[in-house]
Write a protein that holds these residues in place. Structure first.
Motif, short mmCIF file in Angstrom:
data_model
loop_
_atom_site.label_atom_id
_atom_site.label_comp_id
_atom_site.label_asym_id
_atom_site.label_seq_id
_atom_site.Cartn_x
_atom_site.Cartn_y
_atom_site.Cartn_z
N ARG A 93 0.87 -1.18 0.00
CA ARG A 93 0.00 0.00 0.00
C ARG A 93 0.91 1.23 0.00
O ARG A 93 1.37 1.68 1.05
N PRO A 94 1.17 1.78 -1.19
CA PRO A 94 2.09 2.93 -1.26
C PRO A 94 1.47 4.16 -0.60
O PRO A 94 0.25 4.36 -0.66
N ASP A 95 2.30 4.96 0.04
CA ASP A 95 1.84 6.22 0.60
C ASP A 95 1.51 7.19 -0.54
O ASP A 95 2.19 7.21 -1.56
N ARG A 96 0.48 7.99 -0.33
CA ARG A 96 0.02 8.90 -1.40
C ARG A 96 1.03 9.99 -1.71
O ARG A 96 0.98 10.65 -2.74
N ARG A 97 1.99 10.21 -0.80
CA ARG A 97 2.95 11.28 -1.01
C ARG A 97 4.21 10.84 -1.75
O ARG A 97 5.17 11.61 -1.87
N ASN A 98 4.24 9.59 -2.23
CA ASN A 98 5.43 9.13 -2.94
C ASN A 98 5.68 9.91 -4.22
O ASN A 98 4.75 10.25 -4.95
N THR A 99 6.95 10.17 -4.48
CA THR A 99 7.33 10.78 -5.75
C THR A 99 8.29 9.88 -6.52
O THR A 99 8.72 10.22 -7.62
N THR A 100 8.65 8.73 -5.91
CA THR A 100 9.57 7.79 -6.55
C THR A 100 8.90 6.41 -6.61
O THR A 100 8.04 6.11 -5.80
N PRO A 101 9.29 5.59 -7.56
CA PRO A 101 8.67 4.27 -7.68
C PRO A 101 9.13 3.32 -6.56
O PRO A 101 10.16 3.55 -5.93
N MET A 102 8.35 2.28 -6.35
CA MET A 102 8.68 1.26 -5.34
C MET A 102 9.99 0.58 -5.71
O MET A 102 10.14 0.10 -6.84
N PRO A 103 10.94 0.51 -4.78
CA PRO A 103 12.20 -0.17 -5.11
C PRO A 103 12.01 -1.68 -5.21
O PRO A 103 11.09 -2.25 -4.61
N GLU A 104 12.89 -2.30 -5.93
CA GLU A 104 12.79 -3.75 -6.17
C GLU A 104 12.87 -4.53 -4.86
O GLU A 104 12.20 -5.57 -4.71
N SER A 105 13.65 -4.03 -3.91
CA SER A 105 13.81 -4.78 -2.65
C SER A 105 12.51 -4.83 -1.87
O SER A 105 12.30 -5.74 -1.06
N VAL A 106 11.64 -3.87 -2.07
CA VAL A 106 10.31 -3.88 -1.44
C VAL A 106 9.34 -4.69 -2.30
O VAL A 106 8.60 -5.54 -1.80
N ALA A 107 9.37 -4.44 -3.60
CA ALA A 107 8.41 -5.09 -4.50
C ALA A 107 8.52 -6.61 -4.46
O ALA A 107 7.52 -7.31 -4.63
N ALA A 108 9.73 -7.12 -4.18
CA ALA A 108 9.95 -8.57 -4.18
C ALA A 108 9.12 -9.31 -3.14
O ALA A 108 8.92 -10.52 -3.24
N TYR A 109 8.65 -8.60 -2.11
CA TYR A 109 7.88 -9.26 -1.06
C TYR A 109 6.42 -9.52 -1.46
O TYR A 109 5.75 -10.35 -0.86
N GLN A 110 5.95 -8.78 -2.44
CA GLN A 110 4.51 -8.79 -2.72
C GLN A 110 4.01 -10.15 -3.22
O GLN A 110 4.52 -10.69 -4.20
N GLY A 111 2.99 -10.66 -2.53
CA GLY A 111 2.35 -11.89 -2.98
C GLY A 111 3.16 -13.14 -2.74
O GLY A 111 2.87 -14.19 -3.32
N VAL A 112 4.18 -13.05 -1.89
CA VAL A 112 5.12 -14.16 -1.70
C VAL A 112 5.17 -14.49 -0.21
O VAL A 112 4.84 -13.67 0.63
N ALA A 113 5.60 -15.72 0.11
CA ALA A 113 5.85 -16.06 1.51
C ALA A 113 6.98 -15.17 2.03
O ALA A 113 8.05 -15.09 1.40
N LEU A 114 6.74 -14.52 3.15
CA LEU A 114 7.73 -13.60 3.71
C LEU A 114 9.10 -14.25 3.80
O LEU A 114 10.12 -13.66 3.43
N GLU A 115 9.14 -15.49 4.28
CA GLU A 115 10.44 -16.10 4.54
C GLU A 115 11.20 -16.43 3.26
O GLU A 115 12.43 -16.51 3.28
N ASP A 116 10.47 -16.60 2.17
CA ASP A 116 11.19 -16.87 0.92
C ASP A 116 12.03 -15.67 0.51
O ASP A 116 13.16 -15.82 0.03
#
Lengths: 232, 232
Positions: free
Chosen positions: B197-220
């Motif tokens: 859930r990105p904050d509405r005040r973002n001016t930069t895209p989601m970094p890959e290190s964050v995006a990699a967690y989406q829809g995946v088992a956290l521990e993976d």
């Protein structure tokens, strides 16, 4: 008005009191959303923390274990314990290191253990445990026998003091963070259940109380069952 | 040959030794798959169990908190702690109550705390914490300042003893269970991450290190990052 646990020196949150709650409704909801707790106890002056499944009846928590095991051996005589239940709800990704945090709900519950050794009381407690996770399952199971009951001990703990701590809401934006060009957001996290893996030797279909967990957040099913289950 | 922790009276599993492991590879893998631990410590002879985020560097575990908080206040002087990390992997639905159980992995790690108060060492530890969860993120963040560093204390604990306990595998079928007409199977469970859930005040895209967690088992994702992250 819901019943409250009166915060004491031991249970009161000193830091960030706005995250704390001491009412039964909040505390029981967090406990009822969980499957395992972490039980802290003291052996020879040193701490031990054992993860174990638990269940709740009113203000009483229960867990169980092998009568011959260390946890039960240490707790059967009646000792002070701290039972902590935690749910991680999200990773908060902020603009400064210090503002990174987790969204979570947790309860710390304090009391003294009591060993439940009477076979009838143990059987009743075990039935409540199974039926709490899978309503209506106990009478469908192969009945427990005396040797099996003798091999386990049930531990009860009446909650004397408890505190809930809940963190959610907006991302902290500290001085200097607002205009800093760095992505922020929340990654939501939940304990989810996949598709059941039926044993190849089954001759009966999966019961509804088991099927309801599939593809859902574990706590959603646990909460539904805790708030009353109607198998009809 | 991987390094081993020698089991002692405190760390050795008495019950079901076949579930135990004392080697670094097993213990570190369970620790590196987790985000929060439950730290047990003793205050006035009574146990406290606090859930907190942690990170690992070799045999050392770290966590942090408010310098003014109770956990840090109790641990800063150097006390024995038990750090327990648990992963619930499945609900085992069996044919008898006694055979119902969980699939899980857990580690109990023992040692003494040490407070890390030097600002440079604290900054380095915080950077490792952020980069462990989001590789490469620390240098992108608004830099931490002296007041922020002063408000927190980092606790370190060198693991002196540790034991892992892992339960998986087949469903126990006890005498009387085999022909009992009752469904059995396993409901797999994992901590999974939803859509950010990105904050509405973002001016930069989601970094890959964050995006990699989406829809995946956290521990993976945590395991992938722990085993070396190549942002290129």
């Amino acid at each position: 008005v819901t019943a409250e646990f009166s915060p004491t020196e031991k249970s009161r949150l000193r830091r960030k009191p706005q995250l704390a709650a001491y009412d039964e409704a909040t505390i029981f909801a967090i406990l009822d959303a969980g499957l395992i707790c972490h039980v802290g106890y003291v052996v020879d002056g040193e701490p031990l923390v054992t993860p174990t499944a638990y269940w709740r009846e009113g203000r009483r928590l229960y867990w169980h274990g092998a009568a011959a095991g260390r946890m039960i051996g240490s707790q059967a005589a009646g000792v002070p314990v701290c039972v902590t239940v935690s749910h991680v709800d999200g990773l908060v990704v902020a603009r400064s290191g210090i503002a990174h945090t987790l969204h979570y709900r947790s309860v710390m519950a304090f009391g003294r253990t009591v060993a439940i050794t009477d076979p009838d009381e143990k059987r009743r407690a075990m039935a409540n445990f199974i039926n709490r996770v899978f309503p209506g399952r106990w009478p469908e199971l192969r009945p427990v026998n005396a040797a099996e009951l003798a091999a386990i001990t049930v531990i009860g703990m009446t909650i004397e003091q408890a505190a809930a701590k809940t963190k959610g809401g907006d991302i902290a934006v500290l001085p200097g963070d607002l205009d800093y060009p760095c992505w922020m957001g929340v990654l939501p996290i939940s304990l989810t259940v996949g598709q059941a893996r039926p044993d190849r030797r089954n001759t009966t279909p999966m019961p509804e109380s088991v099927a309801a967990y599939q593809g859902v957040a574990l706590e959603d099913v646990l909460a539904r069952y805790a708030n009353g289950y109607d198998p009809a």
